[in-house]
Design a protein around this motif. Structure first.
Motif, PDB file in Angstrom:
ATOM      1  N   HIS A  94       0.811  -1.213   0.000  1.00  0.00           N
ATOM      2  CA  HIS A  94       0.000   0.000   0.000  1.00  0.00           C
ATOM      3  C   HIS A  94       0.848   1.268   0.000  1.00  0.00           C
ATOM      4  O   HIS A  94       2.036   1.240   0.325  1.00  0.00           O
ATOM      5  CB  HIS A  94      -0.930   0.013   1.225  1.00  0.00           C
ATOM      6  CG  HIS A  94      -0.181   0.146   2.517  1.00  0.00           C
ATOM      7  ND1 HIS A  94       0.379  -0.926   3.167  1.00  0.00           N
ATOM      8  CD2 HIS A  94       0.127   1.234   3.268  1.00  0.00           C
ATOM      9  CE1 HIS A  94       0.991  -0.508   4.260  1.00  0.00           C
ATOM     10  NE2 HIS A  94       0.862   0.805   4.348  1.00  0.00           N
ATOM     11  N   HIS A 138       0.034   5.702   1.017  1.00  0.00           N
ATOM     12  CA  HIS A 138      -0.762   6.434   2.008  1.00  0.00           C
ATOM     13  C   HIS A 138      -1.481   7.630   1.371  1.00  0.00           C
ATOM     14  O   HIS A 138      -0.951   8.253   0.463  1.00  0.00           O
ATOM     15  CB  HIS A 138       0.150   6.952   3.134  1.00  0.00           C
ATOM     16  CG  HIS A 138       0.979   5.877   3.775  1.00  0.00           C
ATOM     17  ND1 HIS A 138       2.341   5.841   3.700  1.00  0.00           N
ATOM     18  CD2 HIS A 138       0.616   4.762   4.454  1.00  0.00           C
ATOM     19  CE1 HIS A 138       2.798   4.771   4.327  1.00  0.00           C
ATOM     20  NE2 HIS A 138       1.772   4.088   4.792  1.00  0.00           N
ATOM     21  N   HIS A 190       4.780   0.449   0.217  1.00  0.00           N
ATOM     22  CA  HIS A 190       5.475  -0.572   1.010  1.00  0.00           C
ATOM     23  C   HIS A 190       4.551  -1.672   1.499  1.00  0.00           C
ATOM     24  O   HIS A 190       3.335  -1.596   1.379  1.00  0.00           O
ATOM     25  CB  HIS A 190       6.227   0.081   2.180  1.00  0.00           C
ATOM     26  CG  HIS A 190       5.369   0.714   3.237  1.00  0.00           C
ATOM     27  ND1 HIS A 190       5.891   1.266   4.384  1.00  0.00           N
ATOM     28  CD2 HIS A 190       4.028   0.891   3.327  1.00  0.00           C
ATOM     29  CE1 HIS A 190       4.916   1.744   5.129  1.00  0.00           C
ATOM     30  NE2 HIS A 190       3.784   1.531   4.517  1.00  0.00           N
ATOM     31  N   ASN A 212      -4.518   4.144   4.355  1.00  0.00           N
ATOM     32  CA  ASN A 212      -3.867   3.357   3.308  1.00  0.00           C
ATOM     33  C   ASN A 212      -4.594   3.475   1.971  1.00  0.00           C
ATOM     34  O   ASN A 212      -5.809   3.464   1.918  1.00  0.00           O
ATOM     35  CB  ASN A 212      -3.816   1.870   3.700  1.00  0.00           C
ATOM     36  CG  ASN A 212      -2.874   1.612   4.869  1.00  0.00           C
ATOM     37  OD1 ASN A 212      -2.144   2.514   5.278  1.00  0.00           O
ATOM     38  ND2 ASN A 212      -2.900   0.417   5.373  1.00  0.00           N
TER      39      ASN A 212
HETATM   40 FE   LIG Z   1       1.989   2.131   5.547  1.00  0.00          FE
END
Ligand SMILES: [Fe+2]
Length: 156
Positions: A80, A82, A124, A152
């Protein structure tokens, strides 16, 4: 949501996050990761069905929130990015972070901070590849109203 008072060990960190002074956030996070008075026994228990977020503090102005996340052995996040800025580090245990935007894998140990993601460029996946629980400490630039869905973004 009822807002509980902040643990004194986290107040410097919250103050820096409120001011959006990320140099100071980094310094205060390092202190909080090494002196974990704020960590409660339930933060080590976790949820067998997936990593577990414990809300530590929500800014009354909804500018940011602070959470502890418990990772039991074998637990892993999705891949994911952000929606909002994110700064985190490890309070207990050893967390593996795989960075897809930089093609690198880093083992983060207690006291270590991950690269901060202020411009939402990080993609990440985070995992516990050890046999012991991990507690990580995260700050996100988001209010309580969007805590479950607003952090996310999927990256598949
Ligand atoms: Fe994260």
């Amino acid at each position: 949501m009822k807002r509980s008072p902040i643990h004194p060990a986290l107040s410097a960190l919250a103050g820096a996050a409120k001011r959006q002074d990320f140099g100071e956030v980094e310094d205060a996070l390092h202190v909080a990761l090494r002196k974990t008075d704020w960590l409660r026994p339930e933060h080590r228990v976790g949820d067998p069905t997936g990593y577990m977020r414990h809300v530590l503090y929500v800014d009354p102005g909804n500018a940011f929130c602070m959470t502890a996340i418990t990772w039991l052995p074998g637990q892993v996040s999705s891949r994911h990015g952000h929606h909002v800025w994110c700064v985190y580090g490890i309070a207990e245990g050893e967390l593996t972070e795989e960075r897809f935007d930089q093609k690198k894998v880093t083992l983060l140990k207690a006291g270590d901070m991950a690269d901060r993601d202020l411009d939402c460029s990080v993609v990440h996946q985070v995992s516990n590849r050890t046999k012991r629980p991990i507690v990580s400490l995260h700050l996100y630039g988001i209010g309580a109203d969007k805590l479950t869905t607003g952090i996310n973004r999927s990256d598949s």
